[in-house]
Design a protein around this motif. Structure first.
Motif, PDB file in Angstrom:
ATOM      1  N   ALA A  14       3.995  10.111   7.972  1.00 47.29           N
ATOM      2  CA  ALA A  14       3.244   8.943   8.446  1.00 47.29           C
ATOM      3  C   ALA A  14       3.365   7.778   7.485  1.00 47.29           C
ATOM      4  O   ALA A  14       3.494   6.624   7.900  1.00 47.29           O
ATOM      5  N   SER A  15       3.349   8.058   6.193  1.00 51.29           N
ATOM      6  CA  SER A  15       3.406   6.980   5.201  1.00 51.29           C
ATOM      7  C   SER A  15       4.837   6.565   4.873  1.00 51.29           C
ATOM      8  O   SER A  15       5.067   5.469   4.371  1.00 51.29           O
ATOM      9  N   GLY A  23      11.478   6.179  -4.252  1.00 55.22           N
ATOM     10  CA  GLY A  23      11.358   4.781  -3.855  1.00 55.22           C
ATOM     11  C   GLY A  23      11.348   4.716  -2.337  1.00 55.22           C
ATOM     12  O   GLY A  23      11.679   5.694  -1.649  1.00 55.22           O
ATOM     13  N   ALA A  24      10.964   3.578  -1.821  1.00 53.56           N
ATOM     14  CA  ALA A  24      10.794   3.441  -0.373  1.00 53.56           C
ATOM     15  C   ALA A  24      12.070   3.792   0.394  1.00 53.56           C
ATOM     16  O   ALA A  24      12.044   4.574   1.343  1.00 53.56           O
ATOM     17  N   LEU A  25      13.193   3.226  -0.004  1.00 54.45           N
ATOM     18  CA  LEU A  25      14.443   3.490   0.709  1.00 54.45           C
ATOM     19  C   LEU A  25      14.909   4.926   0.495  1.00 54.45           C
ATOM     20  O   LEU A  25      15.341   5.591   1.443  1.00 54.45           O
ATOM     21  N   GLY A  26      14.806   5.430  -0.718  1.00 57.48           N
ATOM     22  CA  GLY A  26      15.213   6.806  -0.984  1.00 57.48           C
ATOM     23  C   GLY A  26      14.388   7.809  -0.207  1.00 57.48           C
ATOM     24  O   GLY A  26      14.919   8.789   0.324  1.00 57.48           O
ATOM     25  N   ASP A  27      13.077   7.568  -0.122  1.00 54.62           N
ATOM     26  CA  ASP A  27      12.190   8.492   0.590  1.00 54.62           C
ATOM     27  C   ASP A  27      12.532   8.571   2.073  1.00 54.62           C
ATOM     28  O   ASP A  27      12.698   9.662   2.625  1.00 54.62           O
ATOM     29  N   ARG A  96      15.515   0.028  10.133  1.00 53.14           N
ATOM     30  CA  ARG A  96      14.385  -0.606  10.829  1.00 53.14           C
ATOM     31  C   ARG A  96      13.078  -0.323  10.095  1.00 53.14           C
ATOM     32  O   ARG A  96      12.214  -1.189  10.006  1.00 53.14           O
ATOM     33  N   ARG A  97      12.939   0.885   9.576  1.00 61.77           N
ATOM     34  CA  ARG A  97      11.723   1.214   8.814  1.00 61.77           C
ATOM     35  C   ARG A  97      11.631   0.334   7.562  1.00 61.77           C
ATOM     36  O   ARG A  97      10.553  -0.140   7.211  1.00 61.77           O
ATOM     37  N   MET A  98      12.747   0.099   6.916  1.00 63.69           N
ATOM     38  CA  MET A  98      12.732  -0.728   5.706  1.00 63.69           C
ATOM     39  C   MET A  98      12.437  -2.190   6.026  1.00 63.69           C
ATOM     40  O   MET A  98      11.863  -2.898   5.198  1.00 63.69           O
ATOM     41  N   PHE A  99      12.789  -2.642   7.219  1.00 64.44           N
ATOM     42  CA  PHE A  99      12.439  -4.013   7.620  1.00 64.44           C
ATOM     43  C   PHE A  99      10.924  -4.195   7.624  1.00 64.44           C
ATOM     44  O   PHE A  99      10.429  -5.297   7.403  1.00 64.44           O
ATOM     45  N   THR A 100      10.176  -3.120   7.865  1.00 56.91           N
ATOM     46  CA  THR A 100       8.713  -3.235   7.854  1.00 56.91           C
ATOM     47  C   THR A 100       8.163  -3.297   6.438  1.00 56.91           C
ATOM     48  O   THR A 100       7.020  -3.700   6.241  1.00 56.91           O
TER      49      THR A 100
END
Length: 144
Positions: A14-15, A23-27, A96-100
């Protein structure tokens, strides 16, 4: 009774972040693209080894090599169409998730690290068909 590991995994999905974060992209890449996991392990190990060698705290792992690897996976998927459609769409899910997280930053990163590579190799018609919204989000007049 709910298994606590199931709850923890659901919370992580969810998160979009793991408890031990790359990191955000790695996760999100780890979660959506199992094909990228060996690369992520090697990439993270470089930082672990470097911090150990320097005797310092860990630093964040760089995202541009991860984005570049996503581009390699997309190229692999594009070269194996129609079977590769699922891989291409999962790569798109990561983007797309990283765009958020930060739309401008990641649109620019993916434009340079993923789409320039693909578009200069002539994949525009297939990308327009498969992932038109993401292509439109990163498109630039300098791209073929």
């Amino acid at each position: 009774m709910t298994d606590t590991s199931d709850v923890a995994e659901h919370e992580q999905w969810a998160s979009g972040r793991m408890r031990w974060s790359l990191g955000a992209l790695g996760d999100i890449t780890w979660m959506v693209l199992p094909e990228a996991r060996p690369f992520l392990v090697r990439h993270a190990k470089k930082e672990l080894d470097s911090a150990l060698e320097r005797g310092t705290f860990l630093d964040v792992i760089l995202e541009s090599p991860i984005a570049n690897h996503i581009g390699e996976l997309m190229l692999q998927g594009m070269g194996d169409l129609p079977a590769g459609t699922d891989l291409v769409r999962r790569c798109e899910t990561v983007m797309r998730r990283m765009f958020t997280v930060d739309e401008d930053w990641y649109q620019n990163m993916f434009r340079v690290e993923v789409f320039e590579y693909l578009l200069f190799r002539g994949w525009r018609p297939q990308l327009t068909e498969l992932i038109p919204d993401t292509l439109a989000a990163v498109d630039h007049p300098d791209l073929p």
